[in-house]
Design a protein around this motif. Sequence first.
Motif, PDB file in Angstrom:
ATOM      1  N   LEU A 187      -5.671   4.929  -0.785  1.00 40.89           N
ATOM      2  CA  LEU A 187      -6.229   4.482  -2.068  1.00 40.89           C
ATOM      3  C   LEU A 187      -5.446   5.000  -3.279  1.00 40.89           C
ATOM      4  CD1 LEU A 187     -10.052   4.851  -1.300  1.00 40.89           C
ATOM      5  CD2 LEU A 187      -8.790   2.716  -1.649  1.00 40.89           C
ATOM      6  N   THR A 188      -4.576   5.987  -3.070  1.00 41.16           N
ATOM      7  CA  THR A 188      -3.861   6.549  -4.216  1.00 41.16           C
ATOM      8  C   THR A 188      -2.762   5.611  -4.707  1.00 41.16           C
ATOM      9  OG1 THR A 188      -2.693   8.494  -5.042  1.00 41.16           O
ATOM     10  CG2 THR A 188      -2.132   7.773  -2.818  1.00 41.16           C
ATOM     11  N   ASP A 189      -2.483   5.691  -6.010  1.00 42.62           N
ATOM     12  CA  ASP A 189      -1.344   4.951  -6.575  1.00 42.62           C
ATOM     13  C   ASP A 189      -0.314   5.917  -7.156  1.00 42.62           C
ATOM     14  OD1 ASP A 189      -2.704   5.879  -8.766  1.00 42.62           O
ATOM     15  OD2 ASP A 189      -3.131   3.902  -9.631  1.00 42.62           O
ATOM     16  N   ASP A 190      -0.416   7.188  -6.745  1.00 43.77           N
ATOM     17  CA  ASP A 190       0.510   8.219  -7.188  1.00 43.77           C
ATOM     18  C   ASP A 190       1.510   8.487  -6.068  1.00 43.77           C
ATOM     19  OD1 ASP A 190       1.873  10.531  -7.829  1.00 43.77           O
ATOM     20  OD2 ASP A 190       0.096  11.660  -8.442  1.00 43.77           O
ATOM     21  N   PRO A 191       2.795   8.137  -6.257  1.00 45.33           N
ATOM     22  CA  PRO A 191       3.778   8.295  -5.171  1.00 45.33           C
ATOM     23  C   PRO A 191       3.972   9.740  -4.728  1.00 45.33           C
ATOM     24  CG  PRO A 191       4.860   7.683  -7.228  1.00 45.33           C
ATOM     25  CD  PRO A 191       3.404   7.516  -7.449  1.00 45.33           C
ATOM     26  N   VAL A 192       3.903  10.693  -5.652  1.00 47.68           N
ATOM     27  CA  VAL A 192       4.060  12.102  -5.280  1.00 47.68           C
ATOM     28  C   VAL A 192       2.900  12.543  -4.406  1.00 47.68           C
ATOM     29  CG1 VAL A 192       4.221  14.466  -6.150  1.00 47.68           C
ATOM     30  CG2 VAL A 192       5.395  12.610  -7.359  1.00 47.68           C
ATOM     31  N   ARG A 193       1.693  12.169  -4.807  1.00 51.34           N
ATOM     32  CA  ARG A 193       0.513  12.523  -4.027  1.00 51.34           C
ATOM     33  C   ARG A 193       0.536  11.823  -2.669  1.00 51.34           C
ATOM     34  NH1 ARG A 193      -2.694  16.233  -2.300  1.00 51.34           N
ATOM     35  NH2 ARG A 193      -4.863  15.585  -1.953  1.00 51.34           N
ATOM     36  N   ALA A 194       0.968  10.576  -2.648  1.00 47.87           N
ATOM     37  CA  ALA A 194       1.020   9.828  -1.389  1.00 47.87           C
ATOM     38  C   ALA A 194       1.974  10.494  -0.404  1.00 47.87           C
ATOM     39  CB  ALA A 194       1.450   8.387  -1.649  1.00 47.87           C
ATOM     40  N   GLN A 195       3.132  10.943  -0.890  1.00 48.87           N
ATOM     41  CA  GLN A 195       4.095  11.598  -0.013  1.00 48.87           C
ATOM     42  C   GLN A 195       3.526  12.903   0.539  1.00 48.87           C
ATOM     43  OE1 GLN A 195       6.116  14.535  -0.178  1.00 48.87           O
ATOM     44  NE2 GLN A 195       7.119  13.931   1.752  1.00 48.87           N
ATOM     45  N   ASN A 235       0.857  -1.176   0.000  1.00 54.76           N
ATOM     46  CA  ASN A 235       0.000   0.000   0.000  1.00 54.76           C
ATOM     47  C   ASN A 235       0.898   1.233   0.000  1.00 54.76           C
ATOM     48  OD1 ASN A 235      -1.583   2.289   1.280  1.00 54.76           O
ATOM     49  ND2 ASN A 235      -3.195   0.763   1.072  1.00 54.76           N
ATOM     50  N   LEU A 236       0.879   1.957  -1.091  1.00 55.27           N
ATOM     51  CA  LEU A 236       1.792   3.079  -1.285  1.00 55.27           C
ATOM     52  C   LEU A 236       1.620   4.145  -0.201  1.00 55.27           C
ATOM     53  CD1 LEU A 236       3.953   4.313  -3.134  1.00 55.27           C
ATOM     54  CD2 LEU A 236       2.095   5.326  -4.485  1.00 55.27           C
ATOM     55  N   GLY A 237       0.386   4.447   0.137  1.00 56.51           N
ATOM     56  CA  GLY A 237       0.127   5.470   1.142  1.00 56.51           C
ATOM     57  C   GLY A 237       0.649   5.080   2.511  1.00 56.51           C
ATOM     58  N   LEU A 238       0.452   3.832   2.885  1.00 56.40           N
ATOM     59  CA  LEU A 238       0.940   3.361   4.174  1.00 56.40           C
ATOM     60  C   LEU A 238       2.463   3.392   4.213  1.00 56.40           C
ATOM     61  CD1 LEU A 238       0.554   2.174   6.952  1.00 56.40           C
ATOM     62  CD2 LEU A 238       0.203  -0.087   5.899  1.00 56.40           C
ATOM     63  N   GLU A 239       3.094   3.014   3.107  1.00 61.35           N
ATOM     64  CA  GLU A 239       4.553   3.067   3.049  1.00 61.35           C
ATOM     65  C   GLU A 239       5.048   4.503   3.249  1.00 61.35           C
ATOM     66  OE1 GLU A 239       8.336   2.037   0.094  1.00 61.35           O
ATOM     67  OE2 GLU A 239       6.285   1.733  -0.602  1.00 61.35           O
ATOM     68  N   MET A 240       4.385   5.465   2.610  1.00 62.90           N
ATOM     69  CA  MET A 240       4.798   6.863   2.747  1.00 62.90           C
ATOM     70  C   MET A 240       4.558   7.373   4.168  1.00 62.90           C
ATOM     71  SD  MET A 240       6.226   7.888   0.024  1.00 62.90           S
ATOM     72  CE  MET A 240       6.366   7.500  -1.729  1.00 62.90           C
ATOM     73  N   LEU A 241       3.489   6.912   4.798  1.00 65.12           N
ATOM     74  CA  LEU A 241       3.220   7.333   6.173  1.00 65.12           C
ATOM     75  C   LEU A 241       4.276   6.783   7.123  1.00 65.12           C
ATOM     76  CD1 LEU A 241       1.325   8.887   8.031  1.00 65.12           C
ATOM     77  CD2 LEU A 241      -0.018   6.784   8.310  1.00 65.12           C
ATOM     78  N   LEU A 242       4.705   5.559   6.884  1.00 71.30           N
ATOM     79  CA  LEU A 242       5.791   4.978   7.681  1.00 71.30           C
ATOM     80  C   LEU A 242       7.078   5.777   7.500  1.00 71.30           C
ATOM     81  CD1 LEU A 242       5.101   1.189   7.018  1.00 71.30           C
ATOM     82  CD2 LEU A 242       5.016   2.303   9.255  1.00 71.30           C
ATOM     83  N   ARG A 243       7.364   6.180   6.268  1.00 63.42           N
ATOM     84  CA  ARG A 243       8.566   6.971   6.009  1.00 63.42           C
ATOM     85  C   ARG A 243       8.474   8.334   6.691  1.00 63.42           C
ATOM     86  NH1 ARG A 243      11.860   4.961   2.032  1.00 63.42           N
ATOM     87  NH2 ARG A 243      10.977   3.366   0.657  1.00 63.42           N
ATOM     88  N   GLU A 244       7.336   8.994   6.525  1.00 61.84           N
ATOM     89  CA  GLU A 244       7.172  10.355   7.039  1.00 61.84           C
ATOM     90  C   GLU A 244       7.213  10.390   8.562  1.00 61.84           C
ATOM     91  OE1 GLU A 244       6.944  14.388   6.202  1.00 61.84           O
ATOM     92  OE2 GLU A 244       7.028  12.737   4.744  1.00 61.84           O
ATOM     93  N   SER A 245       6.776   9.311   9.197  1.00 59.98           N
ATOM     94  CA  SER A 245       6.765   9.261  10.662  1.00 59.98           C
ATOM     95  C   SER A 245       8.042   8.645  11.233  1.00 59.98           C
ATOM     96  CB  SER A 245       5.547   8.467  11.146  1.00 59.98           C
ATOM     97  OG  SER A 245       5.545   7.150  10.625  1.00 59.98           O
ATOM     98  N   GLY A 246       9.007   8.334  10.368  1.00 65.26           N
ATOM     99  CA  GLY A 246      10.294   7.831  10.819  1.00 65.26           C
ATOM    100  C   GLY A 246      10.301   6.374  11.230  1.00 65.26           C
ATOM    101  N   MET A 247       9.318   5.596  10.753  1.00 66.92           N
ATOM    102  CA  MET A 247       9.196   4.202  11.186  1.00 66.92           C
ATOM    103  C   MET A 247       9.529   3.188  10.098  1.00 66.92           C
ATOM    104  SD  MET A 247       8.451   4.666  14.284  1.00 66.92           S
ATOM    105  CE  MET A 247       8.333   2.917  14.650  1.00 66.92           C
ATOM    106  N   LYS A 248       9.898   3.651   8.916  1.00 70.63           N
ATOM    107  CA  LYS A 248      10.086   2.727   7.801  1.00 70.63           C
ATOM    108  C   LYS A 248      11.154   1.687   8.072  1.00 70.63           C
ATOM    109  CE  LYS A 248       9.756   0.908   3.739  1.00 70.63           C
ATOM    110  NZ  LYS A 248       8.666  -0.054   3.493  1.00 70.63           N
TER     111      LYS A 248
END
Length: 690
Positions: free
Chosen positions: A301-309, A254-267
């Motif tokens: 639900l997005t599949d756009d990596p820029v939008r997800a970030q 899930n692209l959005g979840l992956e970006m949320l993990l990155r943004e919160s420092g948990m990836k």
Amino acid sequence: MKIKRWVIAAPDEACVRTLQRDGGFPPLAAAVLAARGVTSCAQAETYLSCDPKGLNDPFALPDMAVAVETIRDSVSRGERITVFGDYDVDGVTATCMLTHYLRSVGADCAYYIPNRLSEGYGLSRAALEQLWQDGTRLIITVDAGITALDEIAAARALGMRVVVTDHHECHDALPDAEAIVDYKRPGSEYPFRHLAGVGVAFKLISALSGDAEEMLARYADLAALGTVADVMPIVGENRIIVATGLERMARTKNLGLEMLLRESGMKTKRLTSSTISFVLAPRINAAGRMGRAELAAELFLTDDPVRAQALAAELCEQNKKRQSEENHILEQALTRLRKEYNPAEDRVIVLSGENWHHGVIGIVCSRLCDRYGCPVILIALDGDTGKGSGRSVKGFNLFDALSSCEDLLRRYGGHELAAGLTVDREKIEELRARLSEYASEHVTIADLQPQLQIDCEVDPSWISEQAIKGLSLLEPFGQQNAEPVFCMRGMTVEDITPISSDRHVRVTLTKDGKRFSAMLFGTGLGGCGFAQGNSVDAAFHLELNEFRGRATVQLTLCDVQLSECEHLADQRLLNLYNTYMQDGPLSAAEARVLLPSRAELVAVWRHVSCRAEDGRLSVPDGALSRRIAWESRRDINIGKLLVCLDVFSESQLISYHFKEGLINITLKPYEGKADISGSVVLATLQSMAG
């Protein structure tokens, strides 16, 4: 905060040995299992199982066959389907999971999450009319709908079919929907009674697809998010969902979840249920609380990596705004409770406030509920109405309590430990009185004393890096499978260091020559009931703190109480003080034990006058003398402290009283320099001391 009553389990030593010998369990893990009633290897295997084959048949849920038939029919007709969800983590993940699945099988599927601030919880006629105009012909609710009788009737009148999936408590009447999938329906025989809303949605897609294990592999990460965030018991099916979800989350698709993990420092960090509870869930919830739940839904639900970030970054920013609003409301509530709350009488707290952000009050409720150990309802006023949120404690069913006041409420819903409501401003005082009366009939003050469940008392020699690693066998932790709590008695406080601007403290504890680093979160120096040099009993979680590639043992403190020897010493001094106050005879040596020096009087006055907020100071009665003694490096015992307070009271500088284990001090206004020269209390003691 109320003093916690420790309930310490006593694991059967023979069972512990059996689990170690026959099951290969490490010592601490075996002790925890035995403490929780798991006494054989077979029981342990069942208790700890995360095998997807343990999932129950989704068609055992009420109306599941009808729900599947209705949805398949709508998909085959090409009808517009709308998934109608909720704005919390459970609702958002359920919405996204079901929407993604239906789109993957070719359905024309949209989703709708109401705005928490302008629409409130659940279905509304305005939203239903808009969905009808937009072409929706089938509505599937997730994490909502079980009490929406009028709204679902309105949807049917418009020409829409409705399938309800929910996990909340039912009212006496059920909505007139095509299908109602809720294991809490009367007569339901579904074997597992603790699914979250996302869990019920997961069972629906499992029934629709016919392959539960494949659906688990695809959606376990979202299902785990909602299940943990909604504080569901992590046992049975939920244990399978969460264990699988945490594993999948580390390599989520899930692209959005992956970006949320990155943004919160948990990836790159190890993911646990605590990661969900304290890192991910607050960020997802913040969007809904601030009226922007669509951000979280779009993220997943997005599949756009820029939008997800960008969305992940926005959720983190919304969380910061939520924290600011939360602290603002909390300070207002605490200021009022210092004046209004009587722990000896009040069994429930009901507060209302102007300009409170009603998307945030639920979090403040939880914090106040933990602090005061009783049910709390906060109501955000807006014009003639108020929107409220409530949290409760074990033993007090908040949903039943609100049901007893149903005639006063415009609407309400929830379950035993959490609920929401809408009430007219003019009825709030009557609601407060009725809830107070209900509480007085159903719980005692003793019932509301917080309990701390402790798995076992440990010896310092038991604690090692290897032993702590062995506890990972019990994960994932959560409700009904809590992170283990251990305790040690008679530890010596060697050092206390405030950190993060005195929001937390680091404590060094020693016992039997072994030194432990411990963290006490959410409490600054002013909230500690102990001081350097004290003997304490500590309850804690065991963790490994990894820093620069090196792992060290850390105790995360759940509670710290003065040891029995400290209480006995206090009691001897209190007996001496009481003898003096009752004009009993004191020897010169005894009088000198109670007689404060001028420097000690200054130290007590300086501490009290500097620490009082709004002229008031409330401190655990055993802590104040120890704290002042530690800060001033002077021998100020509890007897001397009380004499000092009596001197200040006699001189019209303060008033003070005891209540529920606290010394409550109020400063009185005075002009010029504080003058205690005429103190009879001091003069009498001085004459006794010779």
